[in-house]
Structures are given as structure tokens and as C-alpha cells.
Scaffold this active site. Structure first.
Site, short mmCIF file in Angstrom:
data_model
loop_
_atom_site.label_atom_id
_atom_site.label_comp_id
_atom_site.label_asym_id
_atom_site.label_seq_id
_atom_site.Cartn_x
_atom_site.Cartn_y
_atom_site.Cartn_z
N LYS A 88 -4.24 -6.84 3.38
CA LYS A 88 -4.21 -5.68 2.45
C LYS A 88 -5.63 -5.37 1.97
O LYS A 88 -6.02 -4.20 1.84
CB LYS A 88 -3.28 -5.98 1.27
CG LYS A 88 -3.36 -4.97 0.13
CD LYS A 88 -2.99 -3.58 0.57
CE LYS A 88 -2.80 -2.51 -0.45
NZ LYS A 88 -3.60 -2.41 -1.61
N HIS A 97 -7.36 -3.67 4.74
CA HIS A 97 -6.79 -2.31 4.77
C HIS A 97 -7.52 -1.42 3.76
O HIS A 97 -7.93 -0.30 4.07
CB HIS A 97 -5.30 -2.40 4.45
CG HIS A 97 -4.66 -1.11 4.01
ND1 HIS A 97 -4.89 -0.56 2.77
CD2 HIS A 97 -3.83 -0.26 4.64
CE1 HIS A 97 -4.22 0.58 2.66
NE2 HIS A 97 -3.55 0.77 3.79
N ASN A 98 -7.70 -1.94 2.54
CA ASN A 98 -8.39 -1.14 1.52
C ASN A 98 -9.85 -0.91 1.90
O ASN A 98 -10.40 0.16 1.64
CB ASN A 98 -8.32 -1.85 0.16
CG ASN A 98 -6.96 -1.68 -0.48
OD1 ASN A 98 -5.97 -1.47 0.19
ND2 ASN A 98 -6.90 -1.80 -1.79
N SER A 105 0.83 -1.20 0.00
CA SER A 105 0.00 0.00 0.00
C SER A 105 0.86 1.25 0.00
O SER A 105 1.96 1.25 0.54
CB SER A 105 -0.92 0.03 1.22
OG SER A 105 -1.63 1.27 1.22
N GLU A 158 -9.90 1.79 4.24
CA GLU A 158 -9.64 3.02 3.46
C GLU A 158 -10.95 3.53 2.83
O GLU A 158 -11.24 4.74 2.88
CB GLU A 158 -8.60 2.67 2.39
CG GLU A 158 -8.21 3.75 1.44
CD GLU A 158 -7.25 3.18 0.37
OE1 GLU A 158 -6.26 2.50 0.73
OE2 GLU A 158 -7.52 3.41 -0.82
#
Ligand code: NAP
Length: 515
Positions: A222, A225-226, A168, A229
């Protein structure tokens, strides 16, 4: 090697468990960056896929003193990289996968930075053909974690070591230091981990890269995480909408509000760039740029994957789901065109929309953001159990503090919470966050109420508050749902006062029987 450039960290000494013979480095001059027998076996790492991310990561490795073999399906991108940035460090230009493989030292290490899905499969298969047993392929793209699980197994069967690494930070992070989330066998991480840690962002001297766990765990975290986000961006969007729609604050002035927020507990990359976007004026029209951008949010799929996975795992990631759906709604053009004629009903805005309202919105944003992280961490906990990974949640908070899009001061508090209690049932149970939410809850309720009465959609704020209230509530209406399920489907229910499962004979005499 030109003066001032660091010695290849690999030449500086053997990596653990990976004894090297020191090899000569090639010249860095562009015209010499061709594959020759002299450059065979000289590259410490290879990067294939030289679009925005791959070319910047290749440069990042080179700037850290590694010799980097570079390859792209079409040679144009390779040449563009070497023409523009060949002096960043030592590169070996290659045109074919065979040349690429030949350029790499043994055991070979190749980072794949191509489009997720079929292109990634194609490149991995081609590499596996050209590689030998023990060589390592790292997929640094945004791959779906189930693909990573499959690929890791397939590569292991061929004796190739495979790492699925979530990366990222976008273009800038790739060059200056991303946050890296590698998953795969710990023994493979020992070989490539030091290089990845080297090029990652650092916060307080700590690398924003650590071994996450087995097979697909790196890409899974990940993905979440997105998802976080998405939620973070949606909540910031709602704060903007309320400050503009209710308090009438224009973008330039609002940029100052966000700059101020960025000095406190909301300090984060996304708040910082929000201020930049709000302050931007369109050169052509003189309007705030945000007013000339079409209000349809795009998405590439990782938010959607997060929600799909959460549905399978049975984890309520309502903040992320609302964010994904809000983007979908923004892009629902025919529905929005038809919907514009719908009546608002009686709407009103509160009289007090001064500093108190701004502070209320700030607190609602902070509280909702805490919920998004708590839900995301719950999803990671559930996946860890489902797939037998060993993901340390505190480590995630540590490596997300720098390099990545959701980097925020706030992650230090999460790291501390898991350091105090690694088995927290929810982040909200950590004393720091419980107190923070207690401080915010009155503001949060006022903001959600204001949004409803003003007719401004705030699905992120309201879903987060509903989740908070759902966790607080001693008796949920789920008891009634269980009764309904038993009525139409004999699905049985548990009782509050006795062990066992029960069924009421609804179509008979309505006596209760043990199931
Ligand atoms: P991208 O636009 O996702 O992919 C373009 C690259 O893929 C080009 O090098 C292209 O080669 C190659 N490619 C496409 N199909 C191929 C095939 N069938 N065989 C071989 N190569 C193929 O590039 P990106 O934005 O730099 O992203 C790279 C990866 O990182 C992606 O998985 C992406 O999701 C992930 N990622 C991106 C970001 C970001 O901010 N952009 C952030 C984190 C992660 P040609 O030049 O020959 O077409």
C-alpha cells in the site's frame, strides 16, 4: 431484516474453517441500534474509527448484508453515522470497547480505521485486552509496515490474529468498493478474506483484494502504491505545466486534452479527475479553480516512507523521490520567495507547439509513468526478498485495477506482463513495455529538452528518462566512482577481465594488488 436487503453472507453459510451457529439479527431501526443482551454476539464484523474512511467502510459492509458493530472514541461520530445512514443495513451501536467486543460473534473480527501511529497502537491494545484468543484484528489504516510487523508479532504472542490491510480508494472507494491489500498469516486471511473481497471493487468479476503475504507486506505494498500515486500525480502536473507554459493551453481547453487522453492508453482515474479539476471554474472570481488554489502541495507521509524504504533497500525509485521532493519544493516558501529573483538565462520555447507537441507530452507522460511503476515493482521485489514475503507482483497489478487511486487500464498490461513471466527482472523487459517505450522515446527526449530550454521544471519526466538511459547504457561512470573510492578509501574494485577484488596502491608506486 427489511425486504430487499441481502442475507448476511455469513448467515448464508459457514466460512472455510470457521463454523458458525446462525444467530438472530437485530433490527435496523436507529432507535434499536443500541447494545443489548439481544445484540451481543450478533455482529459479523466491527469497525472502530468512524471518520471518513471507517464510516464508509462500515456502510459498505452493511450494504453487503453484514451486521456491523460500530464504535468510535467519541460517540458523536457513531451517532452521526447511524442518524444519516443507519438504514444502509444492520448496525450495532457501541460506546465502549467492551460493548464493541461483546457485540461481535466469535471469533471476533474488528477493523481498525483510526489515525496511523500511536492512536492505532492504543486502539489495538484496547481491543487485545477485550478480545479472546483466536479473535482477529485488522488494521486498515495507513500504518507503516514496520509497525505492522511489530504489532503482528505482539498480537501473535497474545494469541490474537492480526492482519495489516492497506486500503486504497479514499472516501468513495471505501463506500463503493476499495482496493484492499491484506497482509498477515494465510490462515487468518482465510477467515476474513471472503468478507474483504466481498466489499472490495470488482474488475471483470475479479475482486480487488487478495492475500498479499506475511506480516507487514500488505501495508508495504500500500505504501508503494501511494508512492506510485505521488509519481503519477507529479507527472500529470508536469504535463499540465508544459502544456500551459509552452503551448499556452488554458485550463478549460486542457481539460478536453486530458479527456481525450483518458480514452487511450493513459485511461485512468487520475487523468479523469485531472480533467474535472481543470474544467472547474471558481464561483467567486470566475477564474479557473486551479488558478486560485495555492501552489503548495501537501503530503501525509506515505510517499516519504516509500523513498526512505527504497533508500534502505537500495532500489532507485527516482520517479517517486522526485515527486516527493517536488511537493517539498512547492512548500519551501522562503526559498521560493528568494528564488524568484534568480535569472532564467536564455530561455526559449519551440515554434511547433500544436498537436505534435501535445502528442509528445502524452507520450512522455506515458513513458515516465511506466518507469514509476517499474521502479515501484522493483522495490516490492526487493522487500519480498528482504522480509521473506511471497508477494506475487501480477496479483498486485490485478487488485490495483479497480477501487484505488492509481487504477488504470494500463494495469492490465502489467498483469499480462507478469502472467507471461513472473520473474521479470524489470517491467521494462516485458515485450509490451519495451515496445511502448521505444515508441515514446523520441517524444520523451523532445519534451525533456523543451522543458530545459523553456526553463520549466520537469523533474519527473527528466528523472524517468535518465533512469531509462541509465538502464540502457552499457558502461556507466560507476567505474570511475569505484576508482575514486579505491583512491581515497582503499574500497577496492572488481575488474572486467578477472575474478577477485583489486586495489591500486595510489599513494605508493601505483601497482595493483589483489585485495
Ligand atoms: P483520520 O482522520 O486519519 O483519523 C480519525 C479517526 O481516528 C477518528 O475516528 C478518531 O476518533 C480516531 N482517533 C484518533 N486518535 C485516536 C485515539 N488516540 N484513540 C482512538 N481513536 C482515535 O481518519 P480517516 O481519514 O478516516 O482515515 C482512517 C485511516 O485510514 C487512517 O489511518 C488513514 O491514514 C487511512 N486512510 C485514509 C484514506 C483517506 O482518503 N482519508 C485513504 C486510505 C487510508 P475521534 O473521532 O474520537 O477523534
Amino acid at each position: 431484516m427489511p425486504a430487499g436487503r441481502p442475507v448476511s453472507p455469513i448467515d448464508a453459510g459457514p466460512l472455510p474453517g470457521n463454523p458458525w451457529t446462525t444467530l438472530r439479527h437485530m433490527s435496523t431501526e436507529r432507535e434499536d441500534a443500541q447494545p443489548t443482551s439481544d445484540t451481543n454476539g450478533t455482529a459479523d464484523i466491527g469497525v472502530t474509527g468512524l471518520a471518513v474512511m471507517g464510516s464508509n467502510i462500515a456502510r459498505n459492509f452493511a450494504r453487503h448484508g453484514y451486521t456491523v458493530a460500530v464504535h468510535n472514541r467519541s460517540a458523536g461520530k457513531t451517532d452521526a453515522l447511524l442518524d444519516e445512514h443507519g438504514r444502509d443495513g444492520d448496525f450495532v451501536r457501541t460506546e465502549t470497547i467492551e460493548e464493541f467486543a461483546a457485540a461481535l460473534r466469535s471469533p471476533r473480527r474488528a477493523l481498525v480505521m483510526v489515525q496511523a501511529g500511536a492512536p492505532t497502537d492504543a486502539v489495538i491494545d484496547a481491543l487485545a485486552e477485550a478480545f479472546d484468543e483466536g479473535d482477529i484484528i485488522i488494521d486498515g489504516g495507513n500504518s507503516l509496515y514496520t509497525d505492522t510487523i511489530r504489532r503482528e508479532k505482539a498480537m501473535a504472542d497474545r494469541g490474537i490474529r492480526f492482519i495489516g490491510a492497506g486500503i486504497s480508494g479514499g472516501e468513495e472507494g471505501a463506500l463503493e468498493g476499495p482496493s484492499i491489500m491484506p497482509g498477515g498469516p494465510a490462515s487468518s486471511y482465510e477467515v476474513v478474506g471472503p468478507m474483504l473481497e466481498d466489499i472490495s471493487a470488482k474488475v471483470d468479476g475479479t475482486a480487488c483484494c487478495t492475500h498479499i503475504g506475511e506480516d507487514g507486506s500488505g501495508h508495504f505494498v500500500k505504501m508503494v502504491h501511494n508512492g506510485i500515486e505521488y509519481s503519477d500525480m507529479q507527472l500529470i502536473g508536469e504535463a499540465y505545466h508544459l502544456l500551459r507554459g509552452v503551448a499556452g493551453i488554458e485550463p478549460a481547453a486542457m481539460a478536453e486534452v486530458f479527456r481525450e487522453w483518458n480514452t487511450g492508453e493513459l485511461d485512468s482515474y487520475l487523468i479523469e479527475i485531472t480533467a474535472e479539476v481543470l474544467a472547474q471554474v471558481d464561483a467567486e472570481t470566475g477564474y479557473p479553480l486551479v488558478d486560485v488554489i495555492v501552489d503548495r502541495a501537501g503530503q501525509k507521509g506515505t510517499g516519504r516512507w516509500t523513498v526512505k524504504s527504497a533508500l534502505d533497500l537500495g532500489v532507485p525509485v527516482t520517479g517517486i523521490a522526485e515527486a516527493v521532493f517536488a511537493r517539498a519544493l512547492s512548500s519551501s516558501v522562503p526559498q521560493r520567495e528568494a528564488g524568484r529573483a534568480l535569472p532564467s538565462g536564455a530561455v526559449s520555447t519551440p515554434s511547433g507547439t500544436g498537436p505534435e507537441f501535445i502528442e509528445d507530452v502524452r507520450r512522455a507522460l506515458y513513458a515516465s509513468k511506466v518507469i514509476a511503476y517499474a521502479q515501484g515493482f522493483d522495490q516490492i521485489t526487493a522487500a519480498t526478498a528482504e522480509y521473506g514475503w511471497d508477494v506475487a507482483r501480477g496479483d498486485l497489478a490485478t487488485i490495483w485495477r479497480g477501487g484505488c487511486i492509481i487504477r488504470a487500464t494500463f494495469l492490465d498490461r502489467i498483469r499480462e506482463a507478469y502472467a507471461e513471466n513472473a520473474d521479470l527482472p524489470t517491467l521494462l523487459a516485458a515485450p509490451y513495455f519495451a515496445e511502448a517505450l521505444a515508441d515514446c522515446v523520441d517524444s520523451w527526449r523532445r519534451v525533456v529538452t523543451t522543458a530545459v530550454t523553456a526553463g520549466i521544471p520537469a523533474p519527473g519526466f527528466s528523472a524517468a528518462l535518465a533512469y531509462y538511459d541509465g538502464l540502457r547504457t552499457e558502461r556507466l561512470p560507476a567505474a570511475l566512482i569505484q576508482g575514486q573510492r579505491d583512491f581515497f578509501g582503499a574500497h577496492t574494485y572488481l575488474r572486467t577481465d578477472r575474478e577477485g577484488s583489486f586495489h591500486t596502491q595510489w599513494s605508493g608506486d601505483r601497482t595493483e594488488v589483489r585485495a
